[in-house]
Design a protein around this motif. Sequence first.
Motif, PDB file in Angstrom:
ATOM      1  N   GLU A 206      49.888  27.334  45.977  1.00 27.90           N
ATOM      2  CA  GLU A 206      49.247  28.164  44.960  1.00 27.90           C
ATOM      3  C   GLU A 206      50.230  28.358  43.807  1.00 27.90           C
ATOM      4  O   GLU A 206      51.421  28.595  44.031  1.00 27.90           O
ATOM      5  CB  GLU A 206      48.871  29.512  45.572  1.00 27.90           C
TER       6      GLU A 206
ATOM      7  N   SER B 238      47.244  31.741  36.608  1.00 21.53           N
ATOM      8  CA  SER B 238      48.319  32.092  37.536  1.00 21.53           C
ATOM      9  C   SER B 238      47.795  33.022  38.613  1.00 21.53           C
ATOM     10  O   SER B 238      47.076  33.982  38.314  1.00 21.53           O
ATOM     11  CB  SER B 238      49.468  32.766  36.791  1.00 21.53           C
TER      12      SER B 238
ATOM     13  N   VAL C 258      52.004  30.221  40.782  1.00 23.75           N
ATOM     14  CA  VAL C 258      52.315  31.521  40.190  1.00 23.75           C
ATOM     15  C   VAL C 258      53.206  31.272  38.977  1.00 23.75           C
ATOM     16  O   VAL C 258      54.229  30.596  39.089  1.00 23.75           O
ATOM     17  CB  VAL C 258      53.041  32.456  41.179  1.00 23.75           C
TER      18      VAL C 258
ATOM     19  N   LYS D 252      52.172  34.091  51.067  1.00 26.12           N
ATOM     20  CA  LYS D 252      51.449  32.850  50.792  1.00 26.12           C
ATOM     21  C   LYS D 252      52.418  31.728  50.433  1.00 26.12           C
ATOM     22  O   LYS D 252      53.556  31.967  50.042  1.00 26.12           O
ATOM     23  CB  LYS D 252      50.448  33.060  49.654  1.00 26.12           C
TER      24      LYS D 252
ATOM     25  N   GLN E 127      53.456  29.582  47.880  1.00 28.47           N
ATOM     26  CA  GLN E 127      53.286  29.553  46.437  1.00 28.47           C
ATOM     27  C   GLN E 127      54.429  28.806  45.753  1.00 28.47           C
ATOM     28  O   GLN E 127      55.569  28.814  46.223  1.00 28.47           O
ATOM     29  CB  GLN E 127      53.227  30.985  45.891  1.00 28.47           C
TER      30      GLN E 127
END
Length: 289
Positions: free
Chosen positions: A142, A95, A144, A102, A104
């Motif tokens: 990305e 993660s 998380v 960003k 995410q």
Amino acid sequence: MKKLAALLLAMLLCMSMAACGGNADAPADDSKESVTAKVIDIDLTSELYAFGVDKTQPELLEKVNTFIGKIKTDGTLEAICDKYFGDGEKTPVTSAELDESKDQLVVATNAAFEPFEYTEGDKYLGIDMEIAALLAEELGMELVIQNMDFDAVCLSVGQQKCDIAMAGLTINEERKEYVTFSESYYEASQKLVVPSTETAFDGCADADAVVAILNEMTDADKIGVQQGTTGQFYVEGDADWGFDGLPATCQTYKNGSLAMQDMLNGNIKYVIIDAAPADAISTAINAMR
């Protein structure tokens, strides 16, 4: 006189050793075998797992559904499941740190639900976690992962703190208040876990037979469940889920492992939990006993 005293002392010493189990040559009592967890291989329910998407992101829901269709068709989903239901090489998932600057994908989960989500060190593993990593890659985002109590998972998405809930979620009207469910990706069920010494269910051929025995319990008996899961609604009873409930007292735990361990410690009678975690947790706990 000295000989008599010595003889009496020797006799007392032997008696003391016997009372304290001091006879090293005594055979071990093999009758006291370690009690383990036994899964009753009968489905008590029939459920569908899906992902819970933020209601304010219909475009994300569309992309998630397209992605689910893709991994079902090309065999990716089956390959991931085979890793966790077989002995395949699992892929750890990392993660990123939450950073609103960003692009995410923020996933809410409860990483105590093996084989769907769990941790090893600082890495996430499980069917849902590997799907999450592939979904983030597909979206060019990305990943998380926010790990929290199970009953906070859908709520966090409903409050727009996370984008999607991926936590072995059964589709249910109550949860639809907080999320929009994706297409289903997995068929699940609830199963009963009992101590290995329990024989009451050995002759059961179907769910009705199991439930008939469970309905003979009283509120003095306790059944353990993971808090906020289908198992809790099954034991307590819930009209929205279509569950009548059981006469036993429902004892909640943060995860299935704690419930099963408490059962083996003799503090509760049985555990009801999703089928895949029932198998995974019982196998892990039994290996340590």
